[in-house]
Scaffold this active site. Structure first.
Site, short mmCIF file in Angstrom:
data_model
loop_
_atom_site.label_atom_id
_atom_site.label_comp_id
_atom_site.label_asym_id
_atom_site.label_seq_id
_atom_site.Cartn_x
_atom_site.Cartn_y
_atom_site.Cartn_z
CB CYS A 229 -4.44 5.80 10.75
SG CYS A 229 -4.81 4.46 9.95
NE ARG B 153 -0.33 10.08 10.32
CZ ARG B 153 -0.61 9.10 9.70
NH1 ARG B 153 -1.93 8.58 9.74
NH2 ARG B 153 0.32 8.51 8.69
CE LYS C 177 -1.92 1.87 4.05
NZ LYS C 177 -1.53 3.28 4.26
CG ASN C 178 2.15 2.89 3.44
OD1 ASN C 178 0.98 3.14 3.28
ND2 ASN C 178 2.55 2.54 4.70
CG ASP D 76 2.98 1.09 9.84
OD1 ASP D 76 2.03 1.82 10.20
OD2 ASP D 76 3.74 1.36 8.84
NE ARG E 287 -7.23 4.27 5.11
CZ ARG E 287 -6.61 4.85 6.04
NH1 ARG E 287 -6.90 5.20 7.21
NH2 ARG E 287 -5.33 5.16 5.53
C1 EPZ Z 1 3.79 7.00 6.70
O1 EPZ Z 1 3.06 7.73 7.38
C2 EPZ Z 1 3.01 5.54 6.42
N1 EPZ Z 1 1.95 5.96 5.78
C3 EPZ Z 1 2.43 5.03 7.93
O2 EPZ Z 1 1.80 3.76 7.53
C4 EPZ Z 1 3.60 4.76 8.59
O3 EPZ Z 1 3.27 4.25 9.86
C5 EPZ Z 1 4.60 5.81 8.91
O4 EPZ Z 1 4.93 6.51 7.65
C6 EPZ Z 1 5.64 5.52 9.69
O5 EPZ Z 1 6.57 4.57 9.11
C7 EPZ Z 1 1.99 6.18 4.47
O6 EPZ Z 1 3.17 5.85 3.83
C8 EPZ Z 1 0.63 6.57 3.65
P1 EPZ Z 1 6.07 10.16 9.20
P2 EPZ Z 1 3.83 9.25 7.48
O7 EPZ Z 1 5.77 11.31 8.50
O8 EPZ Z 1 4.57 9.48 6.27
C9 EPZ Z 1 6.05 13.29 12.59
C10 EPZ Z 1 -0.20 2.58 7.83
O9 EPZ Z 1 -1.00 1.94 8.39
N2 EPZ Z 1 6.15 14.13 11.41
O10 EPZ Z 1 7.13 9.32 8.85
O11 EPZ Z 1 2.52 9.97 7.64
C11 EPZ Z 1 4.82 12.44 12.74
O12 EPZ Z 1 3.79 13.07 13.51
C12 EPZ Z 1 0.16 3.94 7.96
O13 EPZ Z 1 0.12 2.05 6.61
C13 EPZ Z 1 6.23 15.61 11.86
O14 EPZ Z 1 6.09 16.09 13.10
O15 EPZ Z 1 4.45 9.10 8.69
C14 EPZ Z 1 5.28 11.24 13.41
O16 EPZ Z 1 5.57 11.37 14.87
C15 EPZ Z 1 -0.18 4.45 9.32
N3 EPZ Z 1 6.03 16.56 10.72
C16 EPZ Z 1 6.70 11.16 12.82
O17 EPZ Z 1 6.91 12.30 12.08
C17 EPZ Z 1 5.90 16.25 9.53
O18 EPZ Z 1 5.70 17.06 8.70
C18 EPZ Z 1 6.97 9.90 11.67
O19 EPZ Z 1 5.55 10.17 10.55
C19 EPZ Z 1 5.71 14.89 9.27
C20 EPZ Z 1 5.97 13.90 10.23
#
Ligand code: EPZ
Length: 435
Positions: free
Chosen positions: A120, A125, A26-27, A308, A416
């Site tokens: 989610c 986020r 998916k990702n 995940d 999803r």
């Molecule tokens: C991706 O989300 C995945 N989603 C998530 O998968 C996955 O859990 C996550 O990466 C971590 O591996 C998709 O790829 C669609 P991050 P993402 O930005 O990119 C903080 C699933 O079930 N952050 O790496 O949104 C954030 O709040 C899902 O498939 C900021 O502070 O995750 C978090 O604490 C759920 N500011 C951390 O970084 C920003 O601008 C990591 O989030 C961006 C992120």
């Protein structure tokens, strides 16, 4: 099957046995559908999973005028008819993919407008890292009325150090850099296998993109990107989920297409717990043991143990003999789902301290991001409502292990991200009806 499924009725107690084929990730797939908009020719993607997030992404692209053709797991994206830079809320169905459109839309129209993101509910986020990077590349970014807007005649290369190695911020900036003027260097970046897979697609489209040491992406912008054909990598989250399903239901599952490369830290963790597995040429065979051992583990960015995998892994630890600790260091609010498991009989306590071997950025912030699990505990059947996608699979696991029939609602969340999840579980011997 009814048109709309409201609930899964899961009869617990059956061992899951047999073979299952992992679908495409998916990702990776959802990002690659967007990456195709950087091209001026059709892009063909194979092994695209048939899941809710892919349908939502395709609908969003079609709403922007893009021609998308779906033939089973092959999806062709023809971006030549892309005709607007405005992604309305109705088009985005409130997932997180629209932010990735920033770069491709700015390249095409000199501007982009995307709605506030959904996805989610596992923490606030924010997308500040995405936006700060785009600003460094020359975009003028504003926020208001539930929309993010960005403007820029021509994005230019920049040296960008990420505050945190965010997965999607890294992807947003890679897509923006692919056709920017000059060479962009992104440091402290995410290096997840799904990002590498998208980089491979971009390279096939004509991009010059390299992953260097120390979490550094170097992208030399090119004037144009063309068509390409690419096969999406198998989903390492789905693969791990079935591995744990074998261990917890006292079964044996050959997970075809599970790749050891992408599962290294997961396989180490389950080996410490005592789950037997055998890596084979075309997949991984997961079995079960009579007794499991407790462990201390933290989630981390790649190559660490991914957040995940945390939810099915916590389920596994409910059956380990002794006290385990899981420290979630990626999302501050990703243990809410455990409340329902406690009602089913699990012994799980949440703490705001950083338990485990290292401190994380959530220290002293009162987020319940550490979890103590004592086991083994038998589980009772229950009515449970899925709160988010990955928690959804652990609820299915709980229901499959519990005595009696559980009713699981909120199933659209699991659909999803997991292709034909009920069909696959039924093939392995699970007793699940839908309502
Ligand atoms: C991706 O989300 C995945 N989603 C998530 O998968 C996955 O859990 C996550 O990466 C971590 O591996 C998709 O790829 C669609 P991050 P993402 O930005 O990119 C903080 C699933 O079930 N952050 O790496 O949104 C954030 O709040 C899902 O498939 C900021 O502070 O995750 C978090 O604490 C759920 N500011 C951390 O970084 C920003 O601008 C990591 O989030 C961006 C992120």
């Amino acid at each position: 099957m009814p048109d709309k499924i409201n609930a899964y009725l899961v009869q617990g107690g059956n061992s899951l046995k047999g073979e299952v084929l992992v679908s495409g990730a998916k990702n990776a797939a959802t990002k690659q559908l967007v990456a195709a908009l950087l091209s001026d020719e059709p892009v063909i993607l194979h092994n695209v999973p048939q899941i809710g997030d892919v349908s939502a992404t395709i609908e969003m692209l079609e709403g922007l005028g893009v021609k998308v053709t779906v033939d089973g797991s092959t999806v062709t994206v023809d971006p030549r008819t892309l005709n607007t830079s405005q992604v309305s809320e109705a088009l985005s169905r409130k997932n997180r993919i629209p932010v990735l459109l920033m770069g491709p839309l700015i390249h095409r129209f000199g501007e982009a407008s995307i709605p506030a993101l959904g996805g989610c509910k596992i923490g606030p986020r924010p997308i500040d890292i995405h936006l700060a990077g785009l600003e460094k590349m020359g975009a003028e970014v504003s926020e208001g009325d539930g929309y993010y807007k960005a403007k820029c005649k021509k994005l230019k290369a920049a040296m960008i150090e990420l505050r945190f190695p965010s997965v999607m911020a890294t992807e947003t900036l890679i897509l923006a850099a692919a056709k920017a003027k000059g060479t962009t260097v992104i440091t402290n970046a995410a290096v997840e296998p799904e990002i590498l897979d998208t980089a491979k697609l971009l390279q096939s489209m004509g991009a010059i993109i390299n992953l260097e040491t120390n979490r550094t992406w170097v992208i030399q912008g090119v004037e144009r990107l063309g068509g390409a054909e690419h096969s999406v990598i198998p989903d390492r989250i789905e693969a791990a989920s079935f591995g744990i399903a074998a261990a917890l239901t006292k079964g044996s599952i050959f997970v075809r297409d599970a790749r050891q490369d992408d599962l290294l830290s997961f396989l180490n963790a389950i080996r410490r717990v005592g789950v037997p597995f055998k890596v084979e040429k075309d997949g991984i065979l997961f079995g079960h043991a009579d007794e499991y051992h407790p462990v201390v583990l933290e989630t981390d960015t790649h190559p660490g143990f991914m957040t995940d995998w945390q939810q099915p892994f916590v389920m596994l630890l409910t059956q380990a003999k002794g006290v385990s600790i899981v420290h979630e260091t990626i999302f501050e609010d990703r243990f809410g789902y455990t409340e329902a498991l406690v009602k089913m009989g699990a012994n799980i306590q949440l703490h705001s301290d950083c338990l485990g071997s290292k401190e994380c950025r959530f220290k002293h912030q009162n987020f319940l991001h550490s979890c103590i699990i004592s086991g083994p505990t038998p589980l009772k059947s229950a009515d449970i409502c899925i709160p988010d996608l990955r928690a959804g699979f652990s609820y299915l696991l709980a229901a499959l292990m519990a005595d009696g029939e559980s009713r699981v609602t909120g199933v659209e969340l699991i659909e999803r991200g997991y292709a034909d999840i009920i069909g696959k579980l039924q093939t392995l011997g699970a007793k699940i009806n839908v309502e």
